[in-house]
Scaffold this motif. Sequence first.
Motif, PDB file in Angstrom:
ATOM      1  N   VAL A 195      12.008  -3.389 -23.053  1.00 17.90           N
ATOM      2  CA  VAL A 195      12.179  -3.988 -24.374  1.00 17.90           C
ATOM      3  C   VAL A 195      11.463  -3.074 -25.362  1.00 17.90           C
ATOM      4  O   VAL A 195      10.269  -2.810 -25.208  1.00 17.90           O
ATOM      5  CB  VAL A 195      11.587  -5.411 -24.430  1.00 17.90           C
ATOM      6  N   TYR A 196      12.178  -2.589 -26.367  1.00 18.69           N
ATOM      7  CA  TYR A 196      11.656  -1.528 -27.223  1.00 18.69           C
ATOM      8  C   TYR A 196      10.911  -2.083 -28.431  1.00 18.69           C
ATOM      9  O   TYR A 196      11.374  -2.004 -29.575  1.00 18.69           O
ATOM     10  CB  TYR A 196      12.801  -0.615 -27.643  1.00 18.69           C
ATOM     11  N   SER A 197       9.744  -2.659 -28.138  1.00 20.20           N
ATOM     12  CA  SER A 197       8.905  -3.257 -29.172  1.00 20.20           C
ATOM     13  C   SER A 197       7.474  -3.327 -28.661  1.00 20.20           C
ATOM     14  O   SER A 197       7.207  -3.026 -27.489  1.00 20.20           O
ATOM     15  CB  SER A 197       9.397  -4.674 -29.505  1.00 20.20           C
ATOM     16  N   GLU A 244       0.806  -1.218   0.000  1.00 22.32           N
ATOM     17  CA  GLU A 244       0.000   0.000   0.000  1.00 22.32           C
ATOM     18  C   GLU A 244       0.839   1.267   0.000  1.00 22.32           C
ATOM     19  O   GLU A 244       0.306   2.375  -0.067  1.00 22.32           O
ATOM     20  CB  GLU A 244      -0.941   0.014   1.216  1.00 22.32           C
ATOM     21  N   ARG A 245       2.149   1.122   0.095  1.00 23.22           N
ATOM     22  CA  ARG A 245       3.047   2.279   0.053  1.00 23.22           C
ATOM     23  C   ARG A 245       4.115   1.982  -1.011  1.00 23.22           C
ATOM     24  O   ARG A 245       5.151   1.373  -0.723  1.00 23.22           O
ATOM     25  CB  ARG A 245       3.677   2.550   1.427  1.00 23.22           C
ATOM     26  N   ILE A 246       3.820   2.415  -2.213  1.00 21.62           N
ATOM     27  CA  ILE A 246       4.629   2.029  -3.369  1.00 21.62           C
ATOM     28  C   ILE A 246       5.381   3.227  -3.930  1.00 21.62           C
ATOM     29  O   ILE A 246       4.832   4.321  -4.069  1.00 21.62           O
ATOM     30  CB  ILE A 246       3.734   1.423  -4.475  1.00 21.62           C
ATOM     31  N   VAL A 247       6.651   2.995  -4.240  1.00 18.38           N
ATOM     32  CA  VAL A 247       7.456   3.979  -4.954  1.00 18.38           C
ATOM     33  C   VAL A 247       7.630   3.482  -6.387  1.00 18.38           C
ATOM     34  O   VAL A 247       8.056   2.340  -6.603  1.00 18.38           O
ATOM     35  CB  VAL A 247       8.840   4.170  -4.299  1.00 18.38           C
ATOM     36  N   SER A 248       7.313   4.315  -7.345  1.00 16.08           N
ATOM     37  CA  SER A 248       7.494   3.946  -8.755  1.00 16.08           C
ATOM     38  C   SER A 248       8.680   4.705  -9.328  1.00 16.08           C
ATOM     39  O   SER A 248       8.821   5.913  -9.117  1.00 16.08           O
ATOM     40  CB  SER A 248       6.230   4.247  -9.569  1.00 16.08           C
ATOM     41  N   VAL A 249       9.531   3.988 -10.038  1.00 15.81           N
ATOM     42  CA  VAL A 249      10.743   4.569 -10.609  1.00 15.81           C
ATOM     43  C   VAL A 249      10.752   4.286 -12.109  1.00 15.81           C
ATOM     44  O   VAL A 249      10.849   3.135 -12.531  1.00 15.81           O
ATOM     45  CB  VAL A 249      12.008   3.982  -9.942  1.00 15.81           C
ATOM     46  N   GLY A 250      10.654   5.344 -12.888  1.00 18.13           N
ATOM     47  CA  GLY A 250      10.555   5.208 -14.339  1.00 18.13           C
ATOM     48  C   GLY A 250       9.249   5.822 -14.810  1.00 18.13           C
ATOM     49  O   GLY A 250       8.173   5.468 -14.306  1.00 18.13           O
ATOM     50  N   GLY A 251       9.334   6.743 -15.758  1.00 19.81           N
ATOM     51  CA  GLY A 251       8.134   7.449 -16.196  1.00 19.81           C
ATOM     52  C   GLY A 251       7.020   6.544 -16.669  1.00 19.81           C
ATOM     53  O   GLY A 251       5.849   6.724 -16.307  1.00 19.81           O
ATOM     54  N   GLY A 273       8.933   6.310 -23.860  1.00 16.13           N
ATOM     55  CA  GLY A 273       8.528   5.585 -22.657  1.00 16.13           C
ATOM     56  C   GLY A 273       8.079   4.157 -22.874  1.00 16.13           C
ATOM     57  O   GLY A 273       8.167   3.324 -21.982  1.00 16.13           O
ATOM     58  N   PHE A 274       7.546   3.845 -24.057  1.00 20.74           N
ATOM     59  CA  PHE A 274       7.001   2.518 -24.329  1.00 20.74           C
ATOM     60  C   PHE A 274       6.001   2.120 -23.241  1.00 20.74           C
ATOM     61  O   PHE A 274       6.091   1.056 -22.633  1.00 20.74           O
ATOM     62  CB  PHE A 274       8.112   1.482 -24.494  1.00 20.74           C
ATOM     63  N   GLY A 275       5.029   3.011 -23.042  1.00 20.98           N
ATOM     64  CA  GLY A 275       3.960   2.794 -22.090  1.00 20.98           C
ATOM     65  C   GLY A 275       2.611   2.746 -22.782  1.00 20.98           C
ATOM     66  O   GLY A 275       2.541   2.484 -23.994  1.00 20.98           O
TER      67      GLY A 275
END
Length: 288
Positions: free
Chosen positions: A116-118, A28-35, A266-268
Amino acid sequence: MMGFISNLTRGVSLAFLAGSLAAAAPAERIVSVGGSVTEIVYALGEGHRLVARDSTSSYPPQAEALPNVGYARALSPEGVLSVDPDLIIASSGAGPLETLEVLKQANVAYSEVPEVYSADGVIQKIETIAAALGAEDKARALLDGIKHDLKAAQKDAAQRAGDTPVRVLFILSTQGGRIMAGGRDTAADGIIRMAGGINAVDSFDGYKPMTDEAVSATAPDVILAMDRGGDHGVAKEQLASLPALIPTPAAQNGRLVRMDGLSLLGFGPRTPETIQTLSRAFYEGHSK
């Protein structure tokens, strides 16, 4: 005596069960790293569980209200641990390694997200983050839509390219007038190809500075850059002022395409939209 032992045994069993349930409880306490990691957490409807993010996490806008623990590749353990996380979800390449070792010793759960850039890489990234969040059910609908949109966007891009795809030079920065370009095995290379172009740089991997002669020799039809200012951006007027670019078809025809860095590389979840936008920019008005 037997009653005491029975009560003691039951107490130990209940304590063990409580501990097991606590261990299995979702973070419940999350740190996200990466856009793109942060973007996917929000796309899955789990943004309320974030307590901090890194400096590359600028989308969606509400992410910027979270505490900033620093740049993804230059994290400090003190900064991350100051928000008391119970889970860190980070893109591969986050670090440095010394920081990651301290975080592991602090017994904070850590989930690494592959880059992975695909199209398959986008899907894998979402699946990995959904598993870390325990949000696999929410991921199904998101993945169904993105798989469809990725396929459609790449099909449209391939049709625009036809038999004569444009050559695209990605410029990461122009610091001191020296061009740093994106070669093979980069996010820039991946998105250029998905949008129906050819990376004009195929002589090296990663992002590296190039001589003026080497840049001119790539003969790009289009210059691609992130939409930012200073030495890290590319302005329209630089097409006619940087000696390395002046001889290129891209400069002679004023073909500069700029886009927000996170959306571009970003590949999001927004990758299908990025492909569509880029392919239109690459080919609209381009004479084959």
